[in-house]
Design a protein around this motif. Structure first.
Motif, PDB file in Angstrom:
ATOM      1  N   ALA A  52       0.864  -1.180   0.000  1.00  0.00           N
ATOM      2  CA  ALA A  52       0.000   0.000   0.000  1.00  0.00           C
ATOM      3  C   ALA A  52       0.902   1.232   0.000  1.00  0.00           C
ATOM      4  O   ALA A  52       2.058   1.169   0.430  1.00  0.00           O
ATOM      5  CB  ALA A  52      -0.911   0.012   1.221  1.00  0.00           C
ATOM      6  N   THR A  72      -0.410   9.929  -1.244  1.00  0.00           N
ATOM      7  CA  THR A  72      -0.878   9.949  -2.630  1.00  0.00           C
ATOM      8  C   THR A  72       0.300  10.038  -3.596  1.00  0.00           C
ATOM      9  O   THR A  72       1.204  10.856  -3.416  1.00  0.00           O
ATOM     10  CB  THR A  72      -1.819  11.141  -2.857  1.00  0.00           C
ATOM     11  N   ARG A  76       0.825  -4.649   3.840  1.00  0.00           N
ATOM     12  CA  ARG A  76      -0.460  -4.911   4.480  1.00  0.00           C
ATOM     13  C   ARG A  76      -0.790  -6.398   4.352  1.00  0.00           C
ATOM     14  O   ARG A  76      -0.636  -6.973   3.275  1.00  0.00           O
ATOM     15  CB  ARG A  76      -1.573  -4.104   3.811  1.00  0.00           C
ATOM     16  N   TYR A  88      -3.715  -6.863  -6.861  1.00  0.00           N
ATOM     17  CA  TYR A  88      -2.868  -5.932  -6.119  1.00  0.00           C
ATOM     18  C   TYR A  88      -1.408  -6.374  -6.161  1.00  0.00           C
ATOM     19  O   TYR A  88      -1.100  -7.548  -6.392  1.00  0.00           O
ATOM     20  CB  TYR A  88      -3.352  -5.826  -4.669  1.00  0.00           C
ATOM     21  N   THR A 115      -2.930   7.726 -10.661  1.00  0.00           N
ATOM     22  CA  THR A 115      -2.901   8.178  -9.272  1.00  0.00           C
ATOM     23  C   THR A 115      -3.423   7.111  -8.310  1.00  0.00           C
ATOM     24  O   THR A 115      -4.445   6.473  -8.561  1.00  0.00           O
ATOM     25  CB  THR A 115      -3.736   9.458  -9.115  1.00  0.00           C
ATOM     26  N   ILE A 116      -2.700   6.947  -7.196  1.00  0.00           N
ATOM     27  CA  ILE A 116      -3.110   6.036  -6.125  1.00  0.00           C
ATOM     28  C   ILE A 116      -3.210   6.869  -4.852  1.00  0.00           C
ATOM     29  O   ILE A 116      -2.258   7.548  -4.468  1.00  0.00           O
ATOM     30  CB  ILE A 116      -2.094   4.898  -5.923  1.00  0.00           C
ATOM     31  N   GLY A 117      -4.364   6.837  -4.213  1.00  0.00           N
ATOM     32  CA  GLY A 117      -4.596   7.651  -3.027  1.00  0.00           C
ATOM     33  C   GLY A 117      -3.852   7.151  -1.808  1.00  0.00           C
ATOM     34  O   GLY A 117      -3.513   5.964  -1.698  1.00  0.00           O
ATOM     35  N   GLY A 131      -2.780   5.571   1.485  1.00  0.00           N
ATOM     36  CA  GLY A 131      -3.310   4.452   2.244  1.00  0.00           C
ATOM     37  C   GLY A 131      -3.937   3.355   1.407  1.00  0.00           C
ATOM     38  O   GLY A 131      -4.303   2.305   1.942  1.00  0.00           O
ATOM     39  N   GLU A 132      -4.061   3.553   0.101  1.00  0.00           N
ATOM     40  CA  GLU A 132      -4.701   2.546  -0.746  1.00  0.00           C
ATOM     41  C   GLU A 132      -3.747   1.401  -1.068  1.00  0.00           C
ATOM     42  O   GLU A 132      -2.533   1.588  -1.160  1.00  0.00           O
ATOM     43  CB  GLU A 132      -5.174   3.175  -2.059  1.00  0.00           C
ATOM     44  N   LEU A 133      -4.325   0.213  -1.257  1.00  0.00           N
ATOM     45  CA  LEU A 133      -3.549  -0.902  -1.781  1.00  0.00           C
ATOM     46  C   LEU A 133      -3.133  -0.563  -3.206  1.00  0.00           C
ATOM     47  O   LEU A 133      -3.850   0.130  -3.921  1.00  0.00           O
ATOM     48  CB  LEU A 133      -4.374  -2.192  -1.764  1.00  0.00           C
ATOM     49  N   VAL A 134      -1.969  -1.053  -3.617  1.00  0.00           N
ATOM     50  CA  VAL A 134      -1.450  -0.728  -4.946  1.00  0.00           C
ATOM     51  C   VAL A 134      -2.032  -1.696  -5.974  1.00  0.00           C
ATOM     52  O   VAL A 134      -1.689  -2.883  -5.980  1.00  0.00           O
ATOM     53  CB  VAL A 134       0.088  -0.815  -4.969  1.00  0.00           C
ATOM     54  N   PRO A 135      -2.922  -1.222  -6.857  1.00  0.00           N
ATOM     55  CA  PRO A 135      -3.458  -2.104  -7.893  1.00  0.00           C
ATOM     56  C   PRO A 135      -2.349  -2.492  -8.876  1.00  0.00           C
ATOM     57  O   PRO A 135      -1.531  -1.658  -9.255  1.00  0.00           O
ATOM     58  CB  PRO A 135      -4.529  -1.246  -8.583  1.00  0.00           C
TER      59      PRO A 135
END
Length: 211
Positions: free
Chosen positions: A47, A51, A66, A79, A95-97, A99-103
């Motif tokens: 994650a 951002t 995570r 992910y 863009t990845i926000g 705290g988000e998991l990385v797609p």
């Protein structure tokens, strides 16, 4: 004369329905156990801490691990798994926000060539809510004589804010230096506006506006 012994006397007879019931119960127990075991299995994926925008290079030091339960194996592949990160890292494609998991689809081994980074100085303060990853429309007003400006118009629609450039540790008082990701076919127009000292304002783009 004594009668012949009954071979069925004393034998235990099992009702077939009882056997079927026992099989059904055993199958149910095994099914529940398998389901619980599957739900309890977790996968380690990456994650982002903050951002990140297209073109950003990410290594293991930039990410956090995570342990999550993703269910089906196909979900896990959506992910970036810990064991799937290349030694030289990955490049962010969209863009990845924070705290988000990385797609997996949001990163690659090379940068997206459809956009380029340009730093602009706005004429005034930014609208509330504009941050890294926000889409904005770039409005420009051509500089005229005596400090006047022409009617403003949209030069670039839906540019993405990559970040902010600090000056002497502080953002400018009346204008902000903003790094934008601009489509390459609009770079020349942006550079002409900057060279001509045209006034630049950023307005939050409407939701769903095209890249």
């Amino acid at each position: 004369m004594p009668g012949r012994p009954d071979p069925d006397r004393g034998a235990v007879r099992l009702d077939p329905r009882l056997l079927i019931g026992m099989v059904v119960v055993a199958a149910s127990v095994l099914g529940v156990w398998g389901l619980v075991s599957g739900l309890d299995a977790s996968t380690e994926v990456y994650a982002v801490r903050e951002t990140v925008t297209p073109g950003t290079k990410l290594s293991a030091d930039d990410l956090e691990v995570r342990s999550v339960r993703l269910g089906a194996p196909t979900d896990a592949r959506r992910y970036l798994a810990v064991d799937a990160l290349p030694d030289d890292g990955v490049v962010v494609l969209r863009t990845i926000g924070a705290g988000e998991l990385v797609p997996s689809a949001a990163v690659g081994e090379r940068a997206d060539s459809e956009t380029a980074s340009v730093v602009v100085v706005t004429r005034g303060r930014l609208p509330e809510g504009v941050a890294a990853g926000t889409r904005v429309d770039v409005w420009t007003s051509a500089a005229l004589e005596r400090g006047e400006f022409d009617t403003p118009s949209v030069l670039v629609a839906g540019a993405e804010v990559a970040g902010f450039v600090e000056s002497d540790g502080m953002l400018a008082e009346h204008g902000v230096q903003v790094e934008l990701l601009v489509p390459r076919d609009r770079i020349a127009a942006m550079l002409r506006a900057l060279a001509a000292n045209d006034a630049i304002d950023l307005v939050a783009a409407r939701a769903g506006e095209a890249d």
